[in-house]
Enzyme design. Structure first.
Site, mmCIF file in Angstrom:
data_model
loop_
_atom_site.group_PDB
_atom_site.id
_atom_site.type_symbol
_atom_site.label_atom_id
_atom_site.label_comp_id
_atom_site.label_asym_id
_atom_site.label_seq_id
_atom_site.Cartn_x
_atom_site.Cartn_y
_atom_site.Cartn_z
ATOM 1 N N LYS A 1 -15.188 10.358 -66.148
ATOM 2 C CA LYS A 1 -14.322 11.526 -65.996
ATOM 3 C C LYS A 1 -13.093 11.413 -66.899
ATOM 4 C CE LYS A 1 -17.490 12.510 -63.006
ATOM 5 N NZ LYS A 1 -17.384 12.204 -61.596
ATOM 6 N N ARG B 1 -26.363 -9.521 -69.840
ATOM 7 C CA ARG B 1 -26.199 -8.879 -68.534
ATOM 8 C C ARG B 1 -24.986 -9.425 -67.794
ATOM 9 N NH1 ARG B 1 -29.118 -10.454 -64.509
ATOM 10 N NH2 ARG B 1 -30.940 -10.980 -65.774
ATOM 11 N N TYR C 1 -16.675 11.898 -52.575
ATOM 12 C CA TYR C 1 -17.631 12.250 -53.620
ATOM 13 C C TYR C 1 -19.038 12.214 -53.022
ATOM 14 C CZ TYR C 1 -20.476 11.893 -57.780
ATOM 15 O OH TYR C 1 -21.438 12.100 -58.736
ATOM 16 N N ASP D 1 -11.200 5.169 -54.318
ATOM 17 C CA ASP D 1 -11.773 5.821 -55.501
ATOM 18 C C ASP D 1 -10.633 6.609 -56.152
ATOM 19 O OD1 ASP D 1 -12.985 7.595 -57.292
ATOM 20 O OD2 ASP D 1 -14.811 7.772 -56.087
HETATM 21 C C1 LIG Z 1 -18.192 11.522 -60.673
HETATM 22 C C2 LIG Z 1 -17.565 10.759 -59.568
HETATM 23 C C3 LIG Z 1 -18.125 9.571 -59.108
HETATM 24 C C4 LIG Z 1 -19.439 9.028 -59.643
HETATM 25 O O1 LIG Z 1 -19.309 8.577 -60.937
HETATM 26 P P1 LIG Z 1 -20.535 8.566 -62.001
HETATM 27 O O2 LIG Z 1 -19.878 8.039 -63.222
HETATM 28 O O3 LIG Z 1 -21.022 9.972 -62.100
HETATM 29 O O4 LIG Z 1 -21.569 7.667 -61.449
HETATM 30 C C5 LIG Z 1 -17.466 8.895 -58.102
HETATM 31 N N1 LIG Z 1 -16.319 9.354 -57.565
HETATM 32 C C6 LIG Z 1 -15.753 10.497 -57.984
HETATM 33 C C7 LIG Z 1 -14.488 10.956 -57.348
HETATM 34 C C8 LIG Z 1 -16.346 11.238 -58.996
HETATM 35 O O5 LIG Z 1 -15.793 12.387 -59.385
#
Ligand SMILES: *Cc1c(COP(=O)(O)O)cnc(C)c1O
Length: 393
Positions: A214, A65, A118, A189
């Site tokens: 993504k 972990r 998001y 982000d």
């Molecule tokens: C999808 C997404 C997230 C969340 O990520 P997960 O891997 O689905 O937990 C956060 N920020 C943005 C801009 C996203 O497109």
């Protein structure tokens, strides 16, 4: 369009002490040491614990972990892509990384975030606020004065640029400098842009987060996240949060992400070029009311994006003419584009974001978010054109 999105490598800084550029780093990074008979590709290390006896040392791996060699292969590459001085931290999901960063807001502290962040980030912040732990101020991130004014009483500034799904562009250099002057911790982000196109740490951010799910992993087959910082104390707090909350990735998912990242530069170049072409054509389409894409010269975010990004991303927001039923029918008429949430994979996806009840009401009901993949752009266009032409104007 400028030439920038066509040639990412020409403008990108060399990353790391060996001077390799990012499109080389994604291929050459995270491999075993170059010894005779060494495997060319990294291994998946499946273990929940590590040998050790006597007084534990800080550098011990100790337990599954806390650390894993397969995570570290990815963490090193991500750090180099984001120009960080310390390894990234991999998480079980993007939202797990975001939760870890939001834990940095002190008890009773204030978080400033874009109203079109998001959805999961907004829900997470709202949940912390509802439990009386923090207060949240949402802002129009394209309105620099509004964001700066909100910083005066803030502890953490959360930024997303371009935003999801409205594609507003924040003035990152100005906002990150304003946060720094006021001692406000700033996090970006960077999922939509990818580190090939935008490097927030270089623009003054303290922490960058990614949904590795993504573009970085890029094949819609893994859920994973990451946080990146050059601040050792901050990284220590995030790492401790990750360990204590157990938001750790599986080694196989980490390996899949690195496998996907090998082609990141090619995928991003291709999908950005196609997104730019589709945005241009959609603007002219008789069944389209509005297109948002920072690469369009008339887009409100164009000048900022051109100044702070090495391209304009692969997400296009389009508001067709017609009501919700007509737009839903157009989505259902698509054959090549897949109606699905998520983005950043090789396959093109489309989603009417307001089908989710949690989506902010300021997002138009009929707005479609297009995640442009790497298929042939003429096939993508033919499918879109045909489906949109069915809308009764
Ligand atoms: C999808 C997404 C997230 C969340 O990520 P997960 O891997 O689905 O937990 C956060 N920020 C943005 C801009 C996203 O497109």
């Amino acid at each position: 369009m400028t030439a920038r999105s066509e040639d990412l490598s020409a403008h990108a800084p060399a990353h790391g002490s060996d001077g390799l550029r990012p499109d080389t780093v994604v291929v050459a990074g995270g491999r075993p040491a170059p010894e005779h008979d060494a495997p060319v590709g990294p291994s998946i290390v499946l273990t929940s614990t590590y040998r050790g006896s006597g007084e534990p040392r800080d550098s011990d791996r100790a337990y599954g972990r806390f650390s894993n060699p397969t995570w570290e292969d990815v963490e090193g590459v991500l750090a180099r892509l984001e120009c960080a001085r310390l390894p990234a931290l991999l998480y079980a999901s993007g939202l797990a990384a975001i939760a870890s960063v939001l834990s940095l807001v002190p008890a009773g502290g204030r978080l400033v975030m874009p109203r079109h962040s998001y959805q999961g980030s907004l829900q997470l912040a709202a949940d912390l606020e509802a439990r009386g732990l923090i207060s949240v101020v949402t802002v129009d991130v394209a309105d620099t004065d509004e964001v700066v004014a909100a910083l005066d009483a803030a502890d953490v500034l959360w930024l997303e640029s371009p935003t999801n799904p409205m594609l507003e562009v924040a003035d990152l250099p100005v906002l990150l400098a304003a946060a720094r002057e006021r001692g406000v911790l700033a996090c970006v982000d960077n999922t939509f842009a990818t580190p090939l196109v935008q490097r927030p740490l270089e623009l003054g951010a303290d922490v960058v987060v990614h949904s590795v799910t993504k573009y970085l992993a890029g094949h819609s087959d893994v859920v994973l996240g990451a946080a990146v910082t050059s601040d050792a104390a901050l990284r220590g707090r995030l790492q401790q949060h990750r360990s204590l909350h157990g938001a750790v990735p599986g080694p196989f998912e980490a390996w899949l992400a690195l496998r996907g990242m090998r082609t990141l530069a090619l995928r991003v170049e291709r999908s950005m070029a196609s997104a730019a072409e589709l945005a241009r054509r959609l603007q002219e389409h008789p069944a389209v009311r509005e297109v948002r894409y920072p690469g369009l010269p008339g887009d409100p975010g164009h000048a900022r994006a051109a100044a702070q990004m090495d391209g304009f991303g692969s997400i296009v927001a389009v508001v067709p003419s017609g009501d919700v039923a007509a737009v839903e029918a157009a989505v259902d008429a698509l054959r090549l584009w897949t109606p699905a949430t998520s983005l950043g994979g090789v396959e093109s996806l489309v989603e009417r974001r307001r089908r989710h009840h949690e989506e902010p009401r300021t997002v138009p009901e009929t707005l479609l978010r297009l995640s442009v993949g790497i298929e042939n752009v003429e096939d993508l266009w033919a499918d879109l054109d045909r489906a949109l032409s069915g809308i009764d104007r």
